[in-house]
Design an enzyme around this catalytic site. Structure first.
Site, PDB file in Angstrom:
ATOM      1  N   TRP A  53      -3.738  -1.940  -1.365  1.00 55.74           N
ATOM      2  CA  TRP A  53      -3.768  -3.165  -2.163  1.00 55.74           C
ATOM      3  C   TRP A  53      -4.193  -4.248  -1.182  1.00 55.74           C
ATOM      4  CZ3 TRP A  53      -0.899  -7.855  -2.273  1.00 55.74           C
ATOM      5  CH2 TRP A  53      -1.109  -8.616  -3.419  1.00 55.74           C
TER       6      TRP A  53
ATOM      7  N   LYS B 276       3.462 -10.023 -19.663  1.00 60.78           N
ATOM      8  CA  LYS B 276       2.903  -8.738 -20.101  1.00 60.78           C
ATOM      9  C   LYS B 276       1.471  -8.909 -20.594  1.00 60.78           C
ATOM     10  CE  LYS B 276       5.293  -5.820 -18.870  1.00 60.78           C
ATOM     11  NZ  LYS B 276       5.948  -6.687 -17.996  1.00 60.78           N
TER      12      LYS B 276
ATOM     13  N   ASN C 145       1.014  -0.001   6.111  1.00 56.87           N
ATOM     14  CA  ASN C 145       1.448  -0.773   4.947  1.00 56.87           C
ATOM     15  C   ASN C 145       2.228  -1.965   5.487  1.00 56.87           C
ATOM     16  OD1 ASN C 145       2.345  -1.771   2.493  1.00 56.87           O
ATOM     17  ND2 ASN C 145       4.117  -0.415   2.424  1.00 56.87           N
ATOM     18  N   GLY C 146       1.789  -3.184   5.132  1.00 53.42           N
ATOM     19  CA  GLY C 146       2.472  -4.397   5.572  1.00 53.42           C
ATOM     20  C   GLY C 146       1.455  -5.412   6.058  1.00 53.42           C
TER      21      GLY C 146
ATOM     22  N   CYS D 153       0.864  -1.182   0.000  1.00 58.55           N
ATOM     23  CA  CYS D 153       0.000   0.000   0.000  1.00 58.55           C
ATOM     24  C   CYS D 153       0.902   1.234   0.000  1.00 58.55           C
ATOM     25  CB  CYS D 153      -0.850   0.000   1.264  1.00 58.55           C
ATOM     26  SG  CYS D 153      -1.739  -1.533   1.534  1.00 58.55           S
TER      27      CYS D 153
ATOM     28  N   GLU E  75       8.601 -13.348 -20.602  1.00 56.67           N
ATOM     29  CA  GLU E  75       8.286 -11.945 -20.250  1.00 56.67           C
ATOM     30  C   GLU E  75       7.091 -11.445 -21.052  1.00 56.67           C
ATOM     31  OE1 GLU E  75       8.567  -9.883 -18.094  1.00 56.67           O
ATOM     32  OE2 GLU E  75       8.020  -8.017 -19.093  1.00 56.67           O
TER      33      GLU E  75
ATOM     34  N   ARG F 278       1.406   1.855  -5.888  1.00 58.52           N
ATOM     35  CA  ARG F 278       1.673   0.839  -4.858  1.00 58.52           C
ATOM     36  C   ARG F 278       0.407   0.049  -4.513  1.00 58.52           C
ATOM     37  NH1 ARG F 278       6.402   1.819  -2.309  1.00 58.52           N
ATOM     38  NH2 ARG F 278       5.721   0.518  -0.598  1.00 58.52           N
TER      39      ARG F 278
ATOM     40  N   LYS G  48       2.367  -1.876  -8.166  1.00 63.01           N
ATOM     41  CA  LYS G  48       3.701  -1.728  -8.764  1.00 63.01           C
ATOM     42  C   LYS G  48       4.795  -2.284  -7.861  1.00 63.01           C
ATOM     43  CE  LYS G  48       6.473  -0.211 -11.925  1.00 63.01           C
ATOM     44  NZ  LYS G  48       6.456  -0.882 -13.239  1.00 63.01           N
TER      45      LYS G  48
ATOM     46  N   GLU H  12      -0.939  -9.769 -17.602  1.00 62.26           N
ATOM     47  CA  GLU H  12      -1.206  -8.735 -16.583  1.00 62.26           C
ATOM     48  C   GLU H  12      -1.795  -7.466 -17.191  1.00 62.26           C
ATOM     49  OE1 GLU H  12       2.174  -7.009 -14.626  1.00 62.26           O
ATOM     50  OE2 GLU H  12       3.423  -7.197 -16.389  1.00 62.26           O
TER      51      GLU H  12
ATOM     52  N   HIS I 206       6.161 -31.675 -26.154  1.00 61.12           N
ATOM     53  CA  HIS I 206       6.094 -32.666 -25.063  1.00 61.12           C
ATOM     54  C   HIS I 206       4.818 -32.526 -24.245  1.00 61.12           C
ATOM     55  CE1 HIS I 206      10.139 -34.033 -25.949  1.00 61.12           C
ATOM     56  NE2 HIS I 206      10.511 -32.771 -26.022  1.00 61.12           N
TER      57      HIS I 206
HETATM   58  C1  AGP Z   1       6.049  -6.228 -13.965  1.00 61.21           C
HETATM   59  O1  AGP Z   1       5.369  -6.059 -15.238  1.00 61.21           O
HETATM   60  C2  AGP Z   1       5.176  -6.888 -12.982  1.00 61.21           C
HETATM   61  N1  AGP Z   1       4.133  -5.977 -12.661  1.00 61.21           N
HETATM   62  C3  AGP Z   1       5.822  -7.539 -11.794  1.00 61.21           C
HETATM   63  O2  AGP Z   1       6.039  -8.873 -12.193  1.00 61.21           O
HETATM   64  C4  AGP Z   1       7.169  -6.979 -11.261  1.00 61.21           C
HETATM   65  O3  AGP Z   1       8.179  -7.185 -12.217  1.00 61.21           O
HETATM   66  C5  AGP Z   1       7.537  -7.767  -9.998  1.00 61.21           C
HETATM   67  O4  AGP Z   1       6.550  -7.521  -9.034  1.00 61.21           O
HETATM   68  C6  AGP Z   1       8.913  -7.381  -9.439  1.00 61.21           C
HETATM   69  O5  AGP Z   1       8.918  -6.035  -9.078  1.00 61.21           O
HETATM   70  P1  AGP Z   1      10.336  -5.317  -8.799  1.00 61.21           P
HETATM   71  O6  AGP Z   1      11.085  -5.336 -10.085  1.00 61.21           O
HETATM   72  O7  AGP Z   1       9.977  -3.955  -8.335  1.00 61.21           O
HETATM   73  O8  AGP Z   1      11.028  -6.131  -7.739  1.00 61.21           O
END
Ligand code: AGP
Length: 578
Positions: free
Chosen positions: A65, A460, A91-92, A2, A456, A28, A573, A463, A479
């Site tokens: 969050w 993308k 936050n936590g 958060c 990767e 966040r 994020k 998400e 396989h």
């Molecule tokens: C990135 O597109 C994602 N939202 C997520 O996987 C991110 O890469 C992951 O949470 C790691 O975050 P960081 O690089 O801040 O450690």
């Protein structure tokens, strides 16, 4: 994870100013938000709306969050004690909240939310009946288990009380006010002076003073850090005329790649050379990262292998189950935010094993940077979109630059120009993206260095466009997974001219009716339909450029579907919880 903000000011400020500060931390977490300004306590579901002209000299705000408890107004912060005197944002995760809550309910406290955080407000109310605030904070450190960055206000008291254990917290010394926040971006346009909390510290803040204590209540001296803001930082943070930050940040890539590479030969040259020396002298190298940063670390391990340096990469949340490390091991943490709790946990394990720790981050003064012996800043600038793009490109490029220094043959001086050339294809890529937008599933296949890129691109797509996607090794498809390929199933194939085996994997899915989109650097294939041609014969650069093509495909598919893009549902994020 958060975002929290607390302000103590000499002059009155409006609640919209408080919410504007909170909005800067919305990446966040953005399920719900709320604030308290000594007169009003407001809570809402959804993204922060900057409004309101209540005036105050003291206030706290929180953007959530959800971890414990659904996305509801009751579960939004701030939380209040029964007597209404104690207001908190957190936050936590308080891991022993159930035990503390049970005791407080026996004492007669009534809870109104399903969250773990609410227990903090009742805890302070209960303890303040017999102890002063400092004693209560010391006791909270003793009794609360888990992670917390907490701000506490007490009605009628002109101070802010801040407690920090594992979750990030920083104090910004601004003109006419002191501002507590989850990270420096809350006040990056207001000051370049900050005081960083270390773990197990609390502070008592007024509009003109700040006193820090260790968890036992002993006063401690703290130094003021001068934050070196890049001038274009403020410029870059603006969305300008882009529909989404994600597209802006993809278009930032040529510039930030150039800036990062320049810094390796200038202001970061010393730390870069030390990192090279450490890699050369280490008996064992293990990367620790999550999500997109993990995919960058997979590329790093591949590049290092090309120059005869063996490196393992582990997803941080599983690190302690698989990492066989000791004092001769170099652990390299990769994290855009520098605050990912899974990575912090992995580094704590590495510290226990006496391993050496370095990091590659994008946020100055972040927790992971401060846990590292050496840390390189990828200088991608603030990345506002939750789906990481420019940070990934700079992470992968930095790793390539490190391997270049170790003997990997690559000319990086033209990488920015090649990215620019690829971005000029975006209208054609947009048409290809719309072909997959209506699909339920998609598969991305690669081999060698394009396998991490396939992973990767799949992340993308998942998400950002909410399409189920699987990134996998082309050779592995036959396989089992190939059973899922049917007429029209979209398959994005990363066809590296230097690894022709992927061609047969591509033919195998085509033979079963797949709708193939090819991303290739093979000139013989550039005229093929549904093909993105990338002009480079270097593996390392092809991997990075193919990832960018995947970012564009993702963006346009998500935009076609009307997705939020910058703030996908359920995400944040910076994941500062386990
Ligand atoms: C990135 O597109 C994602 N939202 C997520 O996987 C991110 O890469 C992951 O949470 C790691 O975050 P960081 O690089 O801040 O450690």
């Amino acid at each position: 994870m958060c975002g929290i903000v607390g302000i103590a000011a000499k002059k009155e400020f409006s609640s919209s100013f408080l919410l504007e500060r909170l909005k800067r931390l919305e990446y966040r977490g953005y399920d719900s938000y709320g604030y308290y300004d000594t007169k009003n306590l407001e809570k809402f579901v959804g993204e922060v709306v900057v409004t309101g002209d209540n005036h105050t000299k003291l206030g706290v705000a929180h953007t959530r969050w959800a971890t414990h408890g659904g996305v509801t107004v009751e579960n939004a912060h701030p939380h209040v004690s029964c007597d209404g005197r104690i207001i908190i944002v957190h936050n936590g995760i308080i891991e022993n909240f159930a035990e503390l809550k049970k005791e407080l309910i026996i004492q007669g406290h009534r809870f109104s939310s399903q969250t773990d955080s609410e227990v903090i407000a009742h805890y302070f109310e209960s303890k303040l009946k017999h102890k002063d605030i400092k004693q209560v904070m010391v006791e909270f450190f003793r009794q609360a288990q888990g992670t917390f960055a907490v701000l506490v206000m007490i009605k009628g008291d002109e101070k802010l009380y801040a407690l920090k254990k594992d979750s990030p917290m920083v104090l910004g010394l601004c003109k006419g006010m002191n501002m507590l926040a989850s990270d420096i971006y809350a006040f990056s346009d207001l000051t370049d002076k900050a005081v960083f909390f270390e773990n197990n510290e609390f502070a008592i803040i007024t509009e003109s003073s700040w006193k820090f204590f260790d968890k036992n209540g002993k006063a401690i001296n703290k130094s003021i850090k001068k934050i070196e803001w890049e001038n274009e930082e403020k410029e870059r943070a603006k969305k300008k005329d882009y529909k989404h930050f994600m597209l802006k940040e993809i278009e930032d890539e040529p510039g930030v790649v150039k800036r990062m590479l320049f810094s390796m030969d200038n202001e970061q040259k010393q730390v870069f050379n030390k990192v090279i020396k450490l890699i050369k002298s280490s008996k064992k190298i293990v990367f620790a990262a999550c999500g997109t940063s993990y995919h960058a670390s997979l590329l790093g391990a591949y590049y290092l292998h090309q120059v005869g340096v063996e490196a393992q990469t582990l997803i941080a949340s599983e690190f302690k189950h698989y990492a066989n490390i000791d004092k001769d091991t170099l652990v390299i943490a990769i994290s855009q935010s520098g605050e990912t709790m899974d990575v912090i946990d992995a580094l704590k394990y590495a510290q226990e094993k006496k391993a050496r720790i370095i990091s590659i981050v994008n946020v100055l003064y972040s927790s992971i940077q401060r846990m590292s012996e050496l840390s390189i800043n990828i200088l991608a600038g603030q990345e506002r979109a939750v789906p990481s793009t420019k940070a990934f490109v700079n992470q992968a490029t930095l790793l390539l630059r490190i391997c270049q220094e170790l003997g990997y043959k690559v000319n990086l001086s033209n990488l920015a120009d090649k990215i620019k050339a690829l971005l000029e294809q975006k209208e054609d890529i947009k048409k290809l993206a719309e072909q997959i937008a209506e699909s339920k599933d998609a598969y991305i296949i690669g081999r060698g260095l394009t396998y991490p890129v396939a992973r990767e691109i799949a992340l993308k797509i998942k998400e950002t466009a909410y399409i189920h996607a699987e990134g996998m090794m082309g050779g592995e498809l036959k396989h089992g997974t190939i059973a899922l390929i049917e007429e029209g199933t979209p398959v994005i194939s990363l066809v590296n001219i230097n690894d022709p085996d992927i061609i047969s994997n591509t033919k195998e899915v085509e033979a079963r009716g797949a709708g193939v989109i090819m991303i290739t650097n093979n000139p013989a294939l550039r005229k093929e339909k549904n093909t993105v041609y990338i002009h480079t014969d270097n593996d390392g650069k092809f991997g990075i450029l193919a990832a960018i093509a995947g970012q564009l495909i993702t963006y346009y598919a998500a935009d076609y579907l009307g997705r939020p893009i910058d703030k996908p549902r359920n995400l944040a994020k910076s994941v500062t919880v386990k």
